[in-house]
Design an enzyme around this catalytic site. Structure first.
Site, PDB file in Angstrom:
ATOM      1  N   GLY A  16     -22.880 -31.544 -12.658  1.00 50.80           N
ATOM      2  CA  GLY A  16     -21.435 -31.394 -12.538  1.00 50.80           C
ATOM      3  C   GLY A  16     -21.040 -29.925 -12.602  1.00 50.80           C
ATOM      4  O   GLY A  16     -21.865 -29.042 -12.387  1.00 50.80           O
ATOM      5  N   ALA A  17     -19.742 -29.674 -12.893  1.00 52.93           N
ATOM      6  CA  ALA A  17     -19.184 -28.309 -12.838  1.00 52.93           C
ATOM      7  C   ALA A  17     -19.500 -27.711 -11.460  1.00 52.93           C
ATOM      8  O   ALA A  17     -20.010 -26.599 -11.340  1.00 52.93           O
ATOM      9  CB  ALA A  17     -19.718 -27.433 -13.968  1.00 52.93           C
ATOM     10  N   HIS A  32     -19.597 -26.071  -7.830  1.00 51.65           N
ATOM     11  CA  HIS A  32     -19.011 -24.875  -7.216  1.00 51.65           C
ATOM     12  C   HIS A  32     -19.531 -24.784  -5.779  1.00 51.65           C
ATOM     13  O   HIS A  32     -20.235 -25.694  -5.302  1.00 51.65           O
ATOM     14  CB  HIS A  32     -19.362 -23.633  -8.035  1.00 51.65           C
ATOM     15  CG  HIS A  32     -20.816 -23.504  -8.366  1.00 51.65           C
ATOM     16  ND1 HIS A  32     -21.782 -23.315  -7.394  1.00 51.65           N
ATOM     17  CD2 HIS A  32     -21.487 -23.568  -9.549  1.00 51.65           C
ATOM     18  CE1 HIS A  32     -22.966 -23.238  -7.970  1.00 51.65           C
ATOM     19  NE2 HIS A  32     -22.825 -23.410  -9.280  1.00 51.65           N
ATOM     20  N   HIS A  84     -23.120 -25.689  -5.030  1.00 51.70           N
ATOM     21  CA  HIS A  84     -23.381 -27.130  -4.905  1.00 51.70           C
ATOM     22  C   HIS A  84     -22.867 -27.643  -3.552  1.00 51.70           C
ATOM     23  O   HIS A  84     -23.488 -28.491  -2.922  1.00 51.70           O
ATOM     24  CB  HIS A  84     -22.668 -27.911  -6.009  1.00 51.70           C
ATOM     25  CG  HIS A  84     -23.178 -27.624  -7.384  1.00 51.70           C
ATOM     26  ND1 HIS A  84     -22.468 -26.900  -8.305  1.00 51.70           N
ATOM     27  CD2 HIS A  84     -24.331 -27.976  -8.005  1.00 51.70           C
ATOM     28  CE1 HIS A  84     -23.155 -26.817  -9.429  1.00 51.70           C
ATOM     29  NE2 HIS A  84     -24.289 -27.457  -9.276  1.00 51.70           N
ATOM     30  N   GLY A 127     -31.107 -25.980  -5.289  1.00 48.99           N
ATOM     31  CA  GLY A 127     -30.725 -24.599  -5.007  1.00 48.99           C
ATOM     32  C   GLY A 127     -31.875 -23.641  -5.303  1.00 48.99           C
ATOM     33  O   GLY A 127     -32.580 -23.785  -6.303  1.00 48.99           O
ATOM     34  N   ASP A 166     -32.439 -21.454  -8.720  1.00 48.34           N
ATOM     35  CA  ASP A 166     -33.375 -21.916  -9.752  1.00 48.34           C
ATOM     36  C   ASP A 166     -34.748 -22.067  -9.091  1.00 48.34           C
ATOM     37  O   ASP A 166     -35.242 -23.183  -8.912  1.00 48.34           O
ATOM     38  CB  ASP A 166     -32.889 -23.254 -10.320  1.00 48.34           C
ATOM     39  CG  ASP A 166     -31.543 -23.108 -11.005  1.00 48.34           C
ATOM     40  OD1 ASP A 166     -31.482 -22.448 -12.044  1.00 48.34           O
ATOM     41  OD2 ASP A 166     -30.542 -23.630 -10.471  1.00 48.34           O
ATOM     42  N   SER A 178     -22.490 -22.203 -12.698  1.00 49.64           N
ATOM     43  CA  SER A 178     -21.476 -22.804 -13.574  1.00 49.64           C
ATOM     44  C   SER A 178     -21.222 -21.916 -14.786  1.00 49.64           C
ATOM     45  O   SER A 178     -20.191 -22.020 -15.433  1.00 49.64           O
ATOM     46  CB  SER A 178     -21.946 -24.173 -14.052  1.00 49.64           C
ATOM     47  OG  SER A 178     -22.499 -24.869 -12.977  1.00 49.64           O
TER      48      SER A 178
HETATM   49  O1  PAF Z   1     -30.246 -27.683 -11.487  1.00 47.79           O
HETATM   50  C1  PAF Z   1     -29.652 -28.536 -12.164  1.00 47.79           C
HETATM   51  O2  PAF Z   1     -28.424 -28.667 -12.120  1.00 47.79           O
HETATM   52  C2  PAF Z   1     -30.441 -29.426 -13.112  1.00 47.79           C
HETATM   53  O3  PAF Z   1     -31.509 -28.752 -13.667  1.00 47.79           O
HETATM   54  C3  PAF Z   1     -30.878 -30.754 -12.464  1.00 47.79           C
HETATM   55  C4  PAF Z   1     -31.846 -30.506 -11.311  1.00 47.79           C
HETATM   56  C5  PAF Z   1     -29.681 -31.521 -11.979  1.00 47.79           C
HETATM   57  C6  PAF Z   1     -31.621 -31.606 -13.509  1.00 47.79           C
HETATM   58  O4  PAF Z   1     -30.813 -31.879 -14.606  1.00 47.79           O
END
Ligand code: PAF
Length: 254
Positions: free
Chosen positions: A32-33, A35, A38, A148, A151, A187
C-alpha cells in the site's frame, strides 16, 4: 469497480476463474501507500495481461524494527482509487492472522545473497519478504508478477526463489521511477522534512557519478547522509543511507 477480496479461499478461486480459459493474470504485490512507482507496475500488469490483480499487505515479518512497521503509511482509500484508475480487476487485502495461520513457524530462508547489503542491515528482512511473496504467489498463481528495480536485491532474490521452487510465474523487474531531481519514489519520502528533501536527490547523483564506492561514501557523508552501505554487485552500484530517521535505498547500473 475493483473487487476487494479479503479471504484467501475467495482470492484463490477468483484467480483460478480468471486464468481457467487460458487468460493471463498479472499480479502486483504491494504494502500500500501507493505512488507513481507502483503505478508503473500496475500499468504494466494491466497492459501485458488479460486480467490484473494487486495485493496490499503490510507484512510484519519483514520488519526488524517495530517502529518502522508502525510508521509505514496506511492510505487505503487513495490506494483503491489508484488501483481502480489503473484498471486493476481485483485487490487482495488479507488480514495478518489469515496470512500467518501458523504464526511464522514456516518460512523461506535464502542463505547467501540475502545476507548481504539490505540483509546485513535489516535482520531477517529477506526471510520475511521471500515468505510473504511465496505465499502470495501460491494464492494467486499469476502468469507474471511485477517488482520495482529500486529494491534490486529483493527483485533478484524473488526471481531466483521462483526458479528454485519451480513456480510458473514470470518475475518482471520494472525500472525505478524518479522525481524530476532524481530522487527515487518511495513511500518513505513523505517522512523527509523540507531540508532533508533538498539534500535527498544528491543520493542518486552521487551513486550515478561513476566514482568508486569508497569515494561515493565519502561524498555522501559530506552531503549530510549517514551511510549504511555503498557497494558494487550484480553489475550495479547499490546504496542505503539515512537522513535523520528516514532510510533511503537506491541503485544504478555500473
Ligand atoms: O516491495 C514491497 O513492497 C514488499 O517488500 C513486498 C514485495 C510487497 C512484500 O511485502
Amino acid at each position: 469497480m475493483i473487487r476487494v477480496i479479503r479471504s484467501i479461499d475467495e482470492m484463490k478461486q477468483w484467480c483460478r476463474e480468471q486464468t481457467g480459459d487460458g487468460c493471463s493474470l498479472g499480479f502486483v504485490p504491494t504494502m500500500g501507500a501507493l505512488h507513481a512507482g507502483h503505478r508503473s507496475l500496475l500499468e504494466r500488469a494491466r497492459s501485458e495481461n488479460d486480467r490484473a490483480a494487486a495485493s496490499i499487505f503490510v507484512n510484519p515479518t519483514q520488519y526488524d524494527d517495530p517502529e518502522d512497521l508502525e510508521n509505514y503509511p496506511r492510505t487505503f482509500d487513495a490506494d483503491v482509487e489508484m488501483l481502480e484508475s489503473a484498471g486493476i480487476d481485483a485487490l487482495f487485502f488479507p488480514s495478518d492472522d489469515s496470512i500467518y495461520p501458523t504464526d511464522y513457524r514456516y518460512r523461506v530462508t535464502e542463505n547467501q545473497e540475502s545476507e548481504l547489503l539490505e540483509g546485513a542491515h535489516r535482520n531477517g528482512h529477506f526471510d520475511g519478504v521471500l515468505t510473504i511473496v511465496l505465499k502470495l504467489l501460491l494464492i494467486t498463481r499469476p502468469t507474471r508478477a511485477y517488482f520495482g528495480e529500486k529494491d534490486w536485491q529483493q527483485y533478484i532474490l524473488v526471481r531466483d526463489m521462483v526458479k528454485a521452487f519451480f513456480l510458473d510465474t514470470e518475475i518482471i523487474g520494472c525500472p525505478t521511477v524518479r522525481e524530476a531531481d532524481g530522487l527515487a519514489l518511495s513511500s518513505r519520502n513523505v517522512h523527509l522534512d523540507p531540508e532533508q528533501r533538498k539534500i535527498a536527490p544528491r543520493f542518486h547523483s552521487i551513486l550515478s557519478s561513476g566514482a568508486e564506492p569508497g569515494e561515493q561514501r565519502r561524498q555522501l557523508e559530506a552531503a549530510g547522509f549517514e551511510v549504511d552501505y555503498v557497494e558494487k554487485r550484480w553489475g550495479r552500484v547499490l546504496g542505503a543511507v539515512r537522513l535523520g530517521e528516514t532510510r533511503l535505498i537506491d541503485n544504478v547500473p555500473l
